[in-house]
Design a protein around this motif. Structure first.
Motif, PDB file in Angstrom:
ATOM      1  N   HIS A 175       0.414  -1.555  -0.073  1.00 57.27           N
ATOM      2  CA  HIS A 175       0.203   0.034   0.674  1.00 57.27           C
ATOM      3  C   HIS A 175       0.584   0.905  -0.008  1.00 57.27           C
ATOM      4  O   HIS A 175       2.418   0.601   0.909  1.00 57.27           O
ATOM      5  CB  HIS A 175      -0.645  -0.024   0.865  1.00 57.27           C
ATOM      6  CG  HIS A 175      -2.130  -0.648   0.736  1.00 57.27           C
ATOM      7  ND1 HIS A 175      -3.208  -0.698   0.132  1.00 57.27           N
ATOM      8  CD2 HIS A 175      -2.637  -1.792   1.415  1.00 57.27           C
ATOM      9  CE1 HIS A 175      -4.289  -1.163   0.094  1.00 57.27           C
ATOM     10  NE2 HIS A 175      -3.563  -2.045   1.205  1.00 57.27           N
ATOM     11  N   ALA A 176      -0.136   2.700  -0.393  1.00 61.83           N
ATOM     12  CA  ALA A 176       0.673   3.638  -0.300  1.00 61.83           C
ATOM     13  C   ALA A 176       1.453   3.844   0.995  1.00 61.83           C
ATOM     14  O   ALA A 176       0.486   3.817   2.182  1.00 61.83           O
ATOM     15  CB  ALA A 176       0.119   4.705  -1.083  1.00 61.83           C
ATOM     16  N   GLY A 177       1.875   4.778   0.718  1.00 63.43           N
ATOM     17  CA  GLY A 177       2.492   5.115   2.331  1.00 63.43           C
ATOM     18  C   GLY A 177       3.200   4.454   2.552  1.00 63.43           C
ATOM     19  O   GLY A 177       3.583   4.392   4.167  1.00 63.43           O
ATOM     20  N   CYS A 178       3.710   2.915   3.246  1.00 58.80           N
ATOM     21  CA  CYS A 178       4.185   2.125   3.884  1.00 58.80           C
ATOM     22  C   CYS A 178       5.263   2.310   3.655  1.00 58.80           C
ATOM     23  O   CYS A 178       6.117   2.063   2.450  1.00 58.80           O
ATOM     24  CB  CYS A 178       3.856   0.483   3.722  1.00 58.80           C
ATOM     25  SG  CYS A 178       3.708  -0.216   1.911  1.00 58.80           S
ATOM     26  N   GLU A 213      10.340   7.209  -1.485  1.00 59.81           N
ATOM     27  CA  GLU A 213      10.485   8.141  -1.741  1.00 59.81           C
ATOM     28  C   GLU A 213      11.899   7.725  -0.132  1.00 59.81           C
ATOM     29  O   GLU A 213      11.175   7.351   1.203  1.00 59.81           O
ATOM     30  CB  GLU A 213      10.058   9.898  -0.836  1.00 59.81           C
ATOM     31  CG  GLU A 213       9.387   9.831  -2.105  1.00 59.81           C
ATOM     32  CD  GLU A 213       8.296  11.166  -2.597  1.00 59.81           C
ATOM     33  OE1 GLU A 213       8.204  11.449  -3.735  1.00 59.81           O
ATOM     34  OE2 GLU A 213       8.433  11.528  -0.892  1.00 59.81           O
ATOM     35  N   PHE A 214      12.717   8.490   0.602  1.00 61.88           N
ATOM     36  CA  PHE A 214      13.535   8.047   1.525  1.00 61.88           C
ATOM     37  C   PHE A 214      13.727   9.812   2.111  1.00 61.88           C
ATOM     38  O   PHE A 214      13.633  11.264   1.666  1.00 61.88           O
ATOM     39  CB  PHE A 214      15.283   8.368   1.373  1.00 61.88           C
ATOM     40  CG  PHE A 214      15.830   6.613   1.193  1.00 61.88           C
ATOM     41  CD1 PHE A 214      16.292   6.066   1.061  1.00 61.88           C
ATOM     42  CD2 PHE A 214      14.670   6.397  -0.502  1.00 61.88           C
ATOM     43  CE1 PHE A 214      16.109   4.296   0.941  1.00 61.88           C
ATOM     44  CE2 PHE A 214      15.008   4.849  -1.008  1.00 61.88           C
ATOM     45  CZ  PHE A 214      15.692   3.858  -0.532  1.00 61.88           C
ATOM     46  N   PHE A 215      13.745   9.367   3.460  1.00 60.40           N
ATOM     47  CA  PHE A 215      13.643  10.612   4.145  1.00 60.40           C
ATOM     48  C   PHE A 215      14.098  11.051   5.204  1.00 60.40           C
ATOM     49  O   PHE A 215      14.873   9.995   6.101  1.00 60.40           O
ATOM     50  CB  PHE A 215      12.503  10.721   4.860  1.00 60.40           C
ATOM     51  CG  PHE A 215      11.246  10.985   3.866  1.00 60.40           C
ATOM     52  CD1 PHE A 215      10.673  12.575   3.653  1.00 60.40           C
ATOM     53  CD2 PHE A 215      10.588   9.982   3.449  1.00 60.40           C
ATOM     54  CE1 PHE A 215       9.454  13.560   3.150  1.00 60.40           C
ATOM     55  CE2 PHE A 215       9.405  10.824   2.705  1.00 60.40           C
ATOM     56  CZ  PHE A 215       8.879  11.600   1.881  1.00 60.40           C
ATOM     57  N   VAL A 246      17.777   9.729  12.022  1.00 57.35           N
ATOM     58  CA  VAL A 246      15.927   9.391  12.200  1.00 57.35           C
ATOM     59  C   VAL A 246      16.060   9.218  10.014  1.00 57.35           C
ATOM     60  O   VAL A 246      15.575  10.115   9.745  1.00 57.35           O
ATOM     61  CB  VAL A 246      14.732   9.522  12.401  1.00 57.35           C
ATOM     62  CG1 VAL A 246      13.467   8.967  12.051  1.00 57.35           C
ATOM     63  CG2 VAL A 246      14.878   9.733  14.097  1.00 57.35           C
ATOM     64  N   VAL A 247      15.730   7.221   9.516  1.00 60.56           N
ATOM     65  CA  VAL A 247      15.678   7.134   8.389  1.00 60.56           C
ATOM     66  C   VAL A 247      14.392   6.784   8.536  1.00 60.56           C
ATOM     67  O   VAL A 247      13.449   5.847   9.307  1.00 60.56           O
ATOM     68  CB  VAL A 247      16.561   6.375   8.111  1.00 60.56           C
ATOM     69  CG1 VAL A 247      16.557   6.344   6.506  1.00 60.56           C
ATOM     70  CG2 VAL A 247      18.263   7.237   8.362  1.00 60.56           C
ATOM     71  N   ARG A 248      13.917   7.600   7.091  1.00 57.78           N
ATOM     72  CA  ARG A 248      11.800   7.170   6.479  1.00 57.78           C
ATOM     73  C   ARG A 248      11.506   6.848   5.458  1.00 57.78           C
ATOM     74  O   ARG A 248      12.685   7.219   4.240  1.00 57.78           O
ATOM     75  CB  ARG A 248      10.715   7.722   7.126  1.00 57.78           C
ATOM     76  CG  ARG A 248       9.831   7.495   6.262  1.00 57.78           C
ATOM     77  CD  ARG A 248       8.481   8.479   7.011  1.00 57.78           C
ATOM     78  NE  ARG A 248       7.618   7.957   7.879  1.00 57.78           N
ATOM     79  CZ  ARG A 248       7.291   8.665   8.616  1.00 57.78           C
ATOM     80  NH1 ARG A 248       6.278   9.359   8.231  1.00 57.78           N
ATOM     81  NH2 ARG A 248       6.625   8.780  10.104  1.00 57.78           N
ATOM     82  N   VAL A 249      11.547   5.784   5.439  1.00 54.51           N
ATOM     83  CA  VAL A 249      11.480   4.913   3.364  1.00 54.51           C
ATOM     84  C   VAL A 249       9.953   4.218   3.576  1.00 54.51           C
ATOM     85  O   VAL A 249       9.821   3.699   3.756  1.00 54.51           O
ATOM     86  CB  VAL A 249      12.596   3.420   3.137  1.00 54.51           C
ATOM     87  CG1 VAL A 249      12.459   3.319   2.182  1.00 54.51           C
ATOM     88  CG2 VAL A 249      13.476   4.182   3.761  1.00 54.51           C
TER      89      VAL A 249
END
Length: 813
Positions: free
Chosen positions: A484-487, A523-525, A555-558
């Motif tokens: 899903h999107a956002g996961c 996307e990476f944050f 803090v890394v978000r993928v």
């Protein structure tokens, strides 16, 4: 002189044997006509064979292999004879009785049977070679056999057949894999070397293909691999035959056709037909598609009676050492081995056996590597037909950890090496990959699993111990899969370097324009700031998050910003020279259920006029922004065109392709395959992994394209809406349910309010409410692709929803 019991042994030419339907098809690829497709045989056959077996045992001679008669005791090859065993050491069994099948499954045993390899066996053996698996089944049932070499799926069936009433144990334990994949694509192309099936797959859509094994393992394997190559198996022109000899005859009559055949029938066919050639190995294709999972295409396995294993564990370990040594000897010299297999009664034509041997994928794979390879293979068969593996997947007690070796035998297919930390004589510990699959949907529930946090080389797995999963996920064989999107994942890293390896689904390697436009967009944050935007355009893709000279903590978000209807992706590895840990869970958890509006359809079209994964993003949507505003963890369950009773229906006819009540139960809705060729829509979601405080439902826009103002259809919508709310409540007992609609039209919002009132009156559930969105003002706020809400409209919607949730959550607390 060593001898073995050979049943049904006739001195025939191999082609005559093919015409009789023998050899490999009884060794695990295609059953004899009239037999059980699982290889276990019918009840009538079992009874007949029991009678025959009793008569044969009374008349046939069995000569034992007993090295102790010559040496006094069994010793390791190349060592000095040991001192006589003390009374405290395990007693030697009288013999190990081994049953095996004619064909490749038994080729690795040939040197052991004939005694034509260095040294003496470590045990005393009695061999029984049969033409069909049902005869071995009868002997196994009567405890006339201790060990049997049989088809992989038959082993799973036998496991169920010999399972205790309380299902706590079974008399069947697998101790090794003896043969890997032996299926090949043949056709009218003279190639210098085998071509990867991935390169040939799309060409096969316009060709005739001849096969045996409809409804059995050859069909399931071929369908699985073609799906992984981006080709729908249903689009192929396959003609099915009951025997390989019929396929050879059909190829002789149609020189333009292709076929999928096993060895040594491939050799029989190519010897007979001058213009027929071996083109691709299905075994190689399987390995390519499962590079990160460890799964292998398995033809034959070796099983032992569990009670025998418990009493004579040391001797079973010795047999495994003998078997490995025998396989190594069989793999050295095809000419010598061909003579041995004829002498042993395994194959009746030495010339064909010699030519086929290099392609028979002999191995002796044990321990954790065996379990990983076999469990993955059985899952593919289960997904195709649960009955093919006995109705459900075997438990952990099916796999014997066995004595691990420093160097695994290399099969002819260049198999993956693997080691286990298990000790000799112990069974494998429980692991996620062997859990039973849901019988209702014939799919595996999503599970988290534990493993070692970090390897010595700085690599972490994206497991729940190391990262926080965002949204729905399926952790399997070292990879976290998302649809899903956002996961995705979020973690804190301290180090100078951080790299993340993404895993692609079945669309990731496609060269078709429509598919490259559908690849998962990630996307990476870093600390909330976007740093990278990539498409997963390969089976594996490494992304450098940061690489510097000074250590830092971040803090890394993928996350996946494209939707489930297009594609899925996995995260297989996180590398750092430092350490990582999961970020803390938020105090508030929200789940958003919606359609293309929630997905962010067309929000980043940037002048493009065609919809693709590059034109949408979850990040600017009302849902993502609401979670951000409330500092909440979130999960998105959304897909373009979805509805309660109908997806988008421009012609006014019901569209059942994207119904959210069904999709909501599963991992995702993608048309791309992930774990063992499963679609995310075939994997049941485990609701216990994410229990939201709030569930927001934004559905009805697409339903209206079907209901319009029709009273009957509207009544059906209300009823189905109530049923969906009940299902949501059942799985989220404590969540505040918020029902909304309006951004692209609010026609059905009054009906949603009515449905909620009816539901509350029926159930007494008052932890549910509704809130209308304002219909988009396109003149003021603009519009995205295909008249979808703009970023400005989403911002306004997020502001309203966040305010509404703050107020209502305050009331509830």
């Amino acid at each position: 002189m060593r001898k073995a019991v050979i049943r049904n042994k006739a001195v025939l030419s191999l082609l005559s044997l093919a015409l009789a339907g023998g050899l490999l098809f009884q060794a695990g690829c295609t059953p004899q006509p009239g037999t059980d497709p699982t290889g276990s045989g019918s009840k009538e056959q079992t009874e007949d064979n029991t009678k025959d077996k009793t008569e044969e045992n009374s008349s046939e001679e069995v000569t034992k292999q007993n090295p102790s008669e010559e040496n006094g005791s069994a010793t390791e090859p190349g060592t000095e004879p040991s001192e006589p065993e003390s009374e405290t050491e395990p007693a030697e069994p009288e013999k190990i009785r081994i049953g095996s099948l004619k064909g490749p499954t038994s080729i690795g045993l040939a040197p052991l049977i004939t005694g034509d390899y260095e040294g003496d066996p470590l045990n005393e053996y009695e061999f029984q070679i049969e033409a069909t698996a049902d005869v071995l089944l009868t002997a196994f049932m009567k405890e006339d056999l201790d060990v049997a070499l049989i088809p992989a799926n038959a082993a799973a069936v036998w496991y169920k057949k010999f399972q205790a009433e309380d299902k706590s144990s079974s008399e069947v334990t697998v101790i090794d894999i003896n043969t890997l994949g032996v299926l090949y694509l043949v056709g009218p192309e003279d190639v210098n070397e085998l071509i990867p099936l991935e390169q040939k797959a799309s060409d096969l859509k316009d060709k005739k293909i001849f096969m045996t094994g409809q409804g059995t393992t050859p069909e399931y394997v071929f369908s699985y691999l073609m799906s992984g190559c981006g080709v729908n198996p249903a689009s192929l022109n396959i003609t099915w035959f009951s025997e390989a000899s019929e396929v050879v005859a059909a190829l002789a009559a149609d020189t333009e056709a292709y076929a999928v055949l096993p060895q040594p029938y491939v050799t029989v066919a190519t010897n007979k037909l001058q213009d027929l050639h071996m083109i691709s190995s299905l075994n190689d294709c399987w390995n390519d598609q499962n590079e990160t999972t460890g799964s292998r295409q398995v033809t034959g396995v070796t099983i032992v009676r569990t009670s025998f294993l418990e009493e004579h564990r040391e001797n079973v370990d010795r047999f495994l050492a003998d078997h490995e040594k025998s396989v190594e000897a069989a793999s050295r010299d095809a000419k010598v081995t061909a003579g041995q297999v004829v002498e042993a009664g395994i194959i009746d034509n030495a010339a064909v056996a010699e030519k086929a041997l290099p392609y028979c994928s002999l191995t002796c794979m044990t321990g954790s590597e065996m379990k990983e390879a076999l469990s993955g293979y059985l899952k593919v068969l289960y997904q195709a037909n649960p009955k093919s593996v006995g109705g459900s997947l075997p438990g952990d007690d099916f796999y014997y950890a066995g004595p691990e070796k420093d160097n695994k035998n290399e099969s002819n297919a260049d198999d993956k090496e693997g080691k286990s930390e298990s000790k000799p004589g112990e069974k494998e510990d429980s692991s996620e990959e062997s859990k039973e699959v849901s019988s209702e949907e014939e799919t595996k529930e999503s599970e988290g699993t534990s493993e070692v946090p970090k390897s010595d080389d700085g690599n972490y797995k994206a497991s729940p111990e190391n990262v926080k999963e965002i949204g729905r996920y399926q952790y399997w064989n070292g990879i976290s899969w998302f649809s899903h999107a956002g996961c995705g994942i979020e973690f804190q890293v301290t180090g100078k370097t951080c790299k993340v390896t993404l895993a692609g689904d079945s669309l990731s390697t496609s060269t078709k324009h429509v598919d490259t436009e559908s690849q998962a967009r990630i996307e990476f944050f870093i600390d909330g700031e976007k740093t990278d935007d990539v498409l997963v355009d390969g089976r594996s893709k490494e992304v450098t998050v940061f690489d510097g000279t000074e250590e830092k903590t971040a803090v890394v978000r993928v996350i996946k910003v494209s939707e489930a209807n297009l594609s899925s992706y996995g995260i297989s590895n996180i590398y750092t020279d430092g350490t990582i840990s999961p970020t803390e869970e938020k105090d508030l958890k929200i789940e958003f259920i919606g359609d293309s509006i929630t997905c962010g359809y067309g929000l980043e079209a940037n002048g493009k006029t065609l919809y693709s994964s590059t034109t949408e993003s979850i990040v600017p949507t009302y849902a993502y922004l609401t979670a951000k505003e409330l500092d909440a963890d979130y999960s998105m369950v959304c897909a373009s065109g979805s509805g309660i009773i109908s997806g988008y229906a421009p012609d006014g006819n019901r569209n059942t392709a994207n119904l959210m009540p069904e999709m909501y139960q599963k991992l995702g809705g993608s048309v791309s395959a992930i774990i063992m060729a499963q679609l995310p829509s075939a994997i049941r979601w485990n609701f216990s992994l994410y229990q939201p405080d709030v569930v927001v439902i934004n559905l009805g826009t697409n339903d209206y394209s079907y209901t319009k103002e029709d009273p009957e259809r509207i009544a059906e919508f209300e009823s189905a809406y109530i049923d969906f709310v009940k299902y949501i409540r059942e799985n989220n007992p404590d969540a505040l349910i918020v029902c909304t609609l309006g951004l692209m039209g609010d026609n059905l919002y009054p009906n949603i309010e009515h449905a909620i009132g009816t539901y509350s009156a029926e159930t007494g559930d008052t932890n549910i409410t509704s809130m209308p969105f304002e219909v988009q003002n396109t003149e003021v706020d603009g519009v995205a692709l295909d008249w979808h809400p703009s970023e400005k409209t989403h911002e306004k919607a997020a502001e309203k929803l966040a305010s509404f949730l703050k107020e209502n959550l305050k009331k509830n607390h």
